[in-house]
Design a protein around this motif. Structure first.
Motif, PDB file in Angstrom:
ATOM      1  N   SER A  34      24.976  37.032  -8.012  1.00 56.33           N
ATOM      2  CA  SER A  34      26.118  36.815  -8.901  1.00 56.33           C
ATOM      3  C   SER A  34      25.625  36.069 -10.122  1.00 56.33           C
ATOM      4  N   LYS A  35      26.375  36.204 -11.223  1.00 47.33           N
ATOM      5  CA  LYS A  35      26.082  35.441 -12.428  1.00 47.33           C
ATOM      6  C   LYS A  35      27.132  34.354 -12.532  1.00 47.33           C
ATOM      7  N   VAL A  36      26.670  33.100 -12.711  1.00 43.95           N
ATOM      8  CA  VAL A  36      27.586  31.956 -12.625  1.00 43.95           C
ATOM      9  C   VAL A  36      28.613  32.018 -13.747  1.00 43.95           C
ATOM     10  N   SER A  37      28.204  32.366 -14.925  1.00 38.02           N
ATOM     11  CA  SER A  37      29.139  32.347 -16.066  1.00 38.02           C
ATOM     12  C   SER A  37      29.156  33.713 -16.748  1.00 38.02           C
ATOM     13  N   GLY A  38      29.655  34.691 -16.053  1.00 39.91           N
ATOM     14  CA  GLY A  38      29.762  36.002 -16.682  1.00 39.91           C
ATOM     15  C   GLY A  38      29.534  37.129 -15.702  1.00 39.91           C
ATOM     16  N   GLU A  39      29.470  38.343 -16.259  1.00 41.64           N
ATOM     17  CA  GLU A  39      29.272  39.534 -15.461  1.00 41.64           C
ATOM     18  C   GLU A  39      27.915  40.150 -15.778  1.00 41.64           C
ATOM     19  N   PHE A  40      27.412  40.958 -14.845  1.00 36.71           N
ATOM     20  CA  PHE A  40      26.181  41.699 -15.083  1.00 36.71           C
ATOM     21  C   PHE A  40      26.448  42.811 -16.100  1.00 36.71           C
ATOM     22  N   PRO A  41      25.479  43.081 -16.996  1.00 37.19           N
ATOM     23  CA  PRO A  41      25.614  44.264 -17.871  1.00 37.19           C
ATOM     24  C   PRO A  41      25.473  45.536 -17.030  1.00 37.19           C
ATOM     25  N   ALA A  42      26.591  46.231 -16.841  1.00 34.93           N
ATOM     26  CA  ALA A  42      26.644  47.294 -15.834  1.00 34.93           C
ATOM     27  C   ALA A  42      25.606  48.380 -16.063  1.00 34.93           C
ATOM     28  N   LYS A  43      25.416  48.804 -17.301  1.00 32.97           N
ATOM     29  CA  LYS A  43      24.531  49.935 -17.560  1.00 32.97           C
ATOM     30  C   LYS A  43      23.057  49.551 -17.560  1.00 32.97           C
ATOM     31  N   ARG A  44      22.760  48.241 -17.565  1.00 34.29           N
ATOM     32  CA  ARG A  44      21.360  47.814 -17.642  1.00 34.29           C
ATOM     33  C   ARG A  44      20.909  47.089 -16.379  1.00 34.29           C
ATOM     34  N   THR A  45      21.778  47.016 -15.375  1.00 32.22           N
ATOM     35  CA  THR A  45      21.472  46.237 -14.180  1.00 32.22           C
ATOM     36  C   THR A  45      21.234  47.152 -12.991  1.00 32.22           C
ATOM     37  N   SER A  46      20.261  46.798 -12.176  1.00 37.01           N
ATOM     38  CA  SER A  46      20.011  47.522 -10.929  1.00 37.01           C
ATOM     39  C   SER A  46      19.493  46.518  -9.895  1.00 37.01           C
ATOM     40  N   PHE A  47      19.638  46.856  -8.603  1.00 37.27           N
ATOM     41  CA  PHE A  47      19.186  46.014  -7.498  1.00 37.27           C
ATOM     42  C   PHE A  47      18.152  46.794  -6.701  1.00 37.27           C
ATOM     43  N   LEU A  48      16.985  46.164  -6.490  1.00 35.41           N
ATOM     44  CA  LEU A  48      15.858  46.825  -5.851  1.00 35.41           C
ATOM     45  C   LEU A  48      15.484  46.082  -4.569  1.00 35.41           C
ATOM     46  N   HIS A  49      14.612  46.726  -3.799  1.00 37.41           N
ATOM     47  CA  HIS A  49      14.026  46.110  -2.589  1.00 37.41           C
ATOM     48  C   HIS A  49      15.112  45.545  -1.679  1.00 37.41           C
ATOM     49  N   PHE A  50      16.086  46.414  -1.409  1.00 33.45           N
ATOM     50  CA  PHE A  50      17.155  46.063  -0.468  1.00 33.45           C
ATOM     51  C   PHE A  50      17.907  44.816  -0.931  1.00 33.45           C
ATOM     52  N   GLN A  51      18.285  44.838  -2.246  1.00 35.60           N
ATOM     53  CA  GLN A  51      19.111  43.803  -2.874  1.00 35.60           C
ATOM     54  C   GLN A  51      18.347  42.496  -3.094  1.00 35.60           C
ATOM     55  N   LYS A  52      17.043  42.463  -2.811  1.00 35.73           N
ATOM     56  CA  LYS A  52      16.301  41.207  -2.950  1.00 35.73           C
ATOM     57  C   LYS A  52      15.834  40.980  -4.377  1.00 35.73           C
ATOM     58  N   THR A  53      15.839  42.030  -5.206  1.00 34.28           N
ATOM     59  CA  THR A  53      15.374  41.926  -6.585  1.00 34.28           C
ATOM     60  C   THR A  53      16.497  42.356  -7.517  1.00 34.28           C
TER      61      THR A  53
END
Length: 1184
Positions: free
Chosen positions: A297-316
């Protein structure tokens, strides 16, 4: 609707600086030829250039300029003398540096290189290019000790590859080069280490191998295999003594469940810095049992949806193309069922310099002014410095026309010879930027670069852009003119852009035409012509419509289009935005698409697209293919009861047409094997039916589905459902009692079906008793019959009857009582008091006394009157008997006899009848009918036609209907137009059969009307036509005028005269000259003299116009009248006394003549003020 428009082929844009006086030199070779230009770098190698040591070093540097620039290089800030290095060369006409490193150490050529391109107008420099060789070192020799670990604890296998340039790509495989499986429990970290959140026994293996692939050299290095053995606690206790002295022993205690903790990063928080535009990768790997799940999670805001990805089973967490907005605190959370743990990563974003505005080349005329602007940003803010021709500007020669203000150089009143190349350098601790821009001081007359006479085609109501690309120094001013060049094109609807392009926002047909573009500066002027054609848009007038069609039928989509006739259209059909199937069933015509033998696969959206070179239009329609439903499936019987059952089923495919209802049928294998009967219907939204059943039936059910197309095939039959027998629920229907003879009673009924019997052993109990006489029922039981006869009954006596059903399981319900009668006999008595009343010559009324009911001996049906014509009362008519019968139903006492013959003797009698037959007849009575009007005469013919007489013969009517009193004859003439003349009437005696009419007109047709009369009036008329003959002497005098020689000669003369006049008129008109009389008339002093009509060559009264205006080619007589003569008058008539017709010397008719002095002149005409002209009668007479 998409629109395409013509575009110019020369892309030359005019750029205005902040002060409006700078332009960019175009790349058109015709413009560049002979035009001086400082150098411009066009191609160079990247700033960080990693080379392969196995290949030659090639450092690119290309530039353009006029004259072509020369090149030199520096290495590590000092001049690199290429001529002194045998391994280094530059490519011809280029600054590209090539170093042959064969047999040399690459390290000696590593360093920072910079290329310089110069000519007499300035010097341009490249970026600093750092040359480094790629490296893929070998793994250091090491011995990996086996690892023994307790089941359930965490484990990290370190990779630690050798440092390479660029860094290697890490992956773990086994000895067979197969990748090791990874999961949320086992995963590889960004540094290449392999992390186990907890180990399992199946993790034991001796070939954990870390591989490093160096991408630049495409080589792979591998680490020595690592052996891992996972043991449970019991196994460890057994082997600890033997292994303790020889191996490391790792144990954290028993393999109990434990809370999550982070393996990396350590602690509760950390920080990370990333540069703008790079990739941000944040990593959290936790250990614990059960395996923790990681979330972000981002403490003060949202992830940039089109530029964000999660790798290595959500660990990265990976964010690409980082911007300043991505700075902030990011939290990763590891959680299992025992607890959760958090780690916060504070991300800061720095930025190497990046351009906001690069300096742009300036082309200035002498004494003009302009700006070079160099703006960059970064974190921290970059420093801007300037250089001229590669020398820091503070060390360059002073120039009073130049002033540096931070990121801007201002030029005022530039002079010839002050051309140069300026370098802008922006740098901070994370990088630098370098950009070249030249200032070229030129004096050039205007040139229009857009091709001449270019034709632009646009669609009406769309935007039109007319290019006028130009070059000149000073910058030319562009003006536009249309057609006559009466005024410049400025203001609505025209928009003139800074680059000279003329825009028409909404082009209309009136905007079509020739346009002139004029480029003007202080040194000269240039112009160019282009043409604009505004075309009509392509429009689909009739769009294809939504179609619903049954399978195997045909469908037609219409698509009628209107387009500009000068554009070539192309019609294309697509299905579901793809090509039509390659199938001969799809037939494309000019304005339609036909699909024959439609199948389910043809359903979809069909689009017709009409494309021209400028625009297109399209329209779509959907095709839905329907057919009868598929049969229901999976019939199941539930809720089974003695007299009911519940039937359920699964509907089949409805094929795009909703199911309206289900039809449930049954077959009875016990009574009617193989025959299906409708049982009930249920709505299409239901799939269950509660069925009421009958006893003693072996049911099999099936279901059919019905939609708008039709019934489906039947479903497969259900299993057999048998109901138990029981006593009948009903009795036979259709019970009747009647007699066939006078002494019997027949009781009949409709047999019951096996379905109605409710059980085996069906019998019928037949019961009867005489109504109102017997109290007890007489009964009999029968089987396999549908009637029973009771004998010895009184004639036509009422009986009450019943029929009851009985089977082996009991009797049916109490049957209904039906009343019938025993058999009838013939009536015994004839009607009495028979009388007749004659109403007129064709109608009589008969009366009688009804017979007593007891004598009827049956059900009274009615009475019959037999009557016949005995004879006519006229002595000439023959005697004949033709009996007729009229039936009067019910208990009637009178009736009418229509259609009688007048003047006749009739006989008749009356009889009663019942269901058995007729009774005796009454005594014959007679009556006479009075006279009536006679029929038409039997014939009428006309004989002996003469000049003035005709003879008529006739025969009396066949039906005289009384005593004839005479005949009436009427006649009248008939002309050739079928118009009738006055009627003549003649009365003739009854005993005459012919008459001769005298004093008739010869050769005249007559129509005759003839009828007979009695005392009651006249009968119908018979007509005939005949004609008297013609007198031979008179016929001889009436010879056809067309056979006379004088008449033939006269017609030939008139035809010849008309032909001569037409020829003369044709010749004079073709020559364009005047008739001789016209010349005389032009010179005539009489102002009222009117010449011949030259335009249509008509002559006075020979004009064939229908109006009665004064004729322009003639003069009126002194009395002021003129008469329009008939067309068969000869010209001789106009050449008599006082005639004005004249012919000149060449034989042409002058066309002046007045009316004759005969009665023709005074017959009437139109007034005129003209006086008669002199007449040359000798010329006319000589012509005739």
């Amino acid at each position: 609707m998409e629109r395409t428009r013509a575009r110019a082929t020369v892309f030359l844009m005019l750029f205005l600086g902040n002060l409006g006086n700078a332009l960019e030199v175009p790349l058109d070779p015709k413009v560049l030829e002979g035009l001086p230009q400082p150098p411009t770098i066009t191609h160079q190698s990247p700033k960080d250039f990693i080379i392969d040591p196995r290949e030659n070093i090639v450092i690119h540097c290309d530039a353009k300029g006029k004259p072509h620039p020369s090149f030199s290089w520096t290495r590590n800030g000092t001049h690199f003398d290429i001529d002194q290095d045998p391994k280094a060369t530059m490519r011809p006409h280029s600054g590209t540096l090539v170093v042959d490193i064969s047999g040399e150490k690459v390290e000696s050529y590593e360093g920072v290189y910079q290329c310089t391109a110069r000519n007499e107008h300035g010097t341009a420099v490249s970026n600093n290019i750092v040359i480094r060789q790629s490296r893929s070192p070998l793994w250091s020799k090491e011995r990996n000790e086996p690892i023994i670990v307790q089941e359930g604890v965490s484990l990290v296998l370190q990779c630690r590859p050798p440092a390479g340039l660029p860094p290697p790509i890490i992956f773990w495989m086994n000895i067979n080069f197969q990748r090791l499986p990874q999961s949320s429990r086992v995963s590889q970290a960004l540094n290449g280490d392999l992390y186990f959140s907890n180990v399992l026994k199946e993790d034991s293996r001796n070939d954990y191998i870390c591989y490093a692939r160096f991408p630049h050299t495409q080589t792979i290095q591998q680490k020595q295999p690592i052996t891992v053995t996972v043991l449970n606690l019991d196994a460890i206790n057994e082997t600890v003594a033997a292994l303790y002295n020889e191996t490391d022993f790792l144990s954290d205690g028993s393999a109990e469940e434990r809370r999550p903790t982070f393996l990396i990063p350590s602690g509760s928080s950390s920080s990370k810095m990333v540069l703008r535009g790079q990739v941000l990768e944040l990593e959290c790997i936790a250990e614990g049992l059960p395996t923790p799940e990681v979330s972000w999670s981002k403490v003060s805001g949202e992830f940039p949806a089109k530029r964000t990805s999660f790798l290595h089973f959500q660990k990265t967490l990976r964010i690409v193309d980082v911007s300043e907005a991505d700075a902030g605190e990011y939290r990763c959370t590891a959680r299992n069922r025992l607890a959760s743990v958090h780690h916060t990563i504070r991300v800061t974003v720095k930025a190497a310099p990046y351009w906001i505005s690069t300096p742009r080349n300036l082309v200035l005329a002498p004494r003009e002014r302009g700006n070079l602007i160099c703006r960059a940003s970064g974190t921290p803010k970059p420093t801007i410095t300037w250089a001229m021709n590669g020398i820091p500007i503070e060390n360059s020669p002073k120039d009073p026309s130049r002033k540096v203000e931070g990121d801007t150089i201002i030029f005022e009143e530039v002079q010839t010879g002050s051309s140069a190349v300026y370098q802008c350098h922006a740098s901070n601790e994370y990088g630098y930027l370098l950009s070249n821009a030249f200032v070229n001081v030129l004096s050039e007359t205007p040139r229009v670069l857009t091709p001449a006479n270019k034709v632009y085609q646009v669609i009406r109501n769309s935007r039109a852009l007319l290019d006028c690309s130009s070059f000149g120094s000073p910058i030319p001013k562009i003006t536009w003119f249309k057609d006559s060049r009466s005024s410049t094109l400025d203001g609505d609807p025209y928009v003139l852009h800074e680059n000279g392009t003329l825009e028409i926002h909404v082009a209309q047909a009136l905007n079509s035409g020739k346009y002139t573009c004029v480029a003007r500066n202080s040194l000269g002027i240039s112009e160019n012509h282009v043409y604009l054609e505004v075309k009509e848009p392509t429009r689909i007038l009739k769009q294809p419509e939504y179609k619903v069609v049954q399978r195997n039928r045909n469908v037609v989509f219409e698509c009628k289009v209107k387009h500009d006739p000068s554009l070539i259209p192309t019609m294309t059909w697509v299905k579901d935005n793809g090509e039509l199937p390659d199938d001969e069933r799809f037939v494309v015509d000019s304005d339609s698409l036909t699909i024959t033998d439609v199948s389910e696969n043809d359903a979809g959206t069909y689009t017709c697209i009409m494309v021209t070179t400028l625009d297109q239009d399209s329209a779509s329609a959907e095709l839905t293919v329907v057919e009868q439903p598929d049969p229901p499936t999976d019939l199941e019987l539930t809720d089974q009861k003695p007299r009911s059952v519940q039937l359920t089923w699964i509907p089949g495919d409805e094929h795009n047409s909703p199911i309206h209802m289900f039809v449930i049928q049954y077959a009875d294998s016990l009574h009617h094997h193989g025959h299906w009967h409708n049982l009930t219907v249920v709505p299409g939204i239901k799939t269950t039916a509660h069925l009421k059943l009958s006893p003693y039936v072996h049911y099999t059910f099936r279901v059919l589905a019905l939609n708008a197309v039709g019934l489906s095939n039947p479903s497969l039959p259900s299993r057999v459902y048998k109901t138990n027998p029981s006593a009948p629920d009903e009795n036979p229907s259709g019970v009747e009692g009647f007699g066939t003879e006078h002494d019997n009673l027949v009781i009949s009924w409709k047999p019951m079906s096996g379905h109605q019997a409710n059980g085996p052993g069906l019998h019928y109990k037949v019961m009867w008793r005489q109504k109102d006489v017997d109290k007890e029922w007489t009964s009999v039981t029968v089987a396999n019959v549908s009637k029973f006869m009771v004998s010895g009954t009184p004639t036509f006596t009422p009986y009450e009857v019943q029929v009851q059903a009985i089977n082996d399981y009991g009797i049916g319900p109490e049957p209904a009582v039906v009343t019938g009668h025993s058999g009838e006999d013939l009536p015994m008595q004839a009607p009495d008091t028979v009388q007749v009343l004659v109403l007129n010559s064709s109608l009589a009324e008969v009366h009688w006394e009804p017979v007593p009911p007891k004598t009827v001996r049956g059900r009274l049906k009615g009475y019959k009157v037999y009557y016949w014509r005995e004879r006519s009362l006229h002595k000439h008519n023959p005697h004949h008997v033709e009996q007729q019968v009229l039936t009067f139903s019910g208990n009637k006492s009178h009736g009418m006899l229509p259609g009688l013959q007048p003047y006749s003797l009739y006989l008749f009698n009356v009889r009663v009848f019942n269901g058995k037959g007729e009774g005796p007849a009454s005594s014959n009575q007679q009556f006479e009918t009075p006279e009536g009007v006679p029929g038409r005469p039997s014939f009428l013919r006309i004989t002996n036609p003469n000049l003035d007489s005709l003879t008529l013969e006739w025969g009396p009517p066949y039906d005289r209907n009384g005593r004839l009193t005479g005949y009436t004859l009427k006649y009248q003439t008939v002309n050739i137009s079928d118009v009738l003349g006055p009627v003549e009437e003649l009365a003739l005696p009854a005993n005459e059969t012919s008459v001769t009419l005298l004093n008739l007109k010869y050769s005249t047709r007559y129509k005759f009307y003839f009828n007979a009369k009695t005392g009651q009036g006249a009968g119908p008329v018979v007509t005939e036509e005949a004609a008297t003959i013609m007198d031979e002497a008179m016929a001889a005098r009436q010879v056809d005028i067309a056979t006379q020689g004088w008449f033939i000669g006269l017609m030939c003369a008139i035809a010849l005269l008309i032909l001569v006049l037409l020829i003369i008129c044709f010749i004079q008109r073709n020559k364009g000259g005047k008739y001789p009389v016209k010349e005389k008339e032009d010179a005539h002093t009489d102002p009222e003299f009117q010449p011949m009509k030259e335009d249509d060559c008509t002559f006075g009264e020979y004009s064939d116009t229908e109006d009665h205006k004064p004729l322009k080619g003639s003069r009126t007589p002194s009395n002021g009248t003129v008469h329009r003569d008939n067309s068969d008058d000869s010209l001789v008539d106009y050449g008599g006394d006082g005639g004005d017709g004249q012919f000149n010397e060449d034989g042409s008719f002058i066309g002046q003549y007045s009316g004759k002095s005969s009665a023709r002149d005074t017959a009437g005409g139109h007034e005129s003020s003209e006086a008669p002209s002199p007449v040359n009668t000798s010329a006319m007479n000589s012509f005739v």
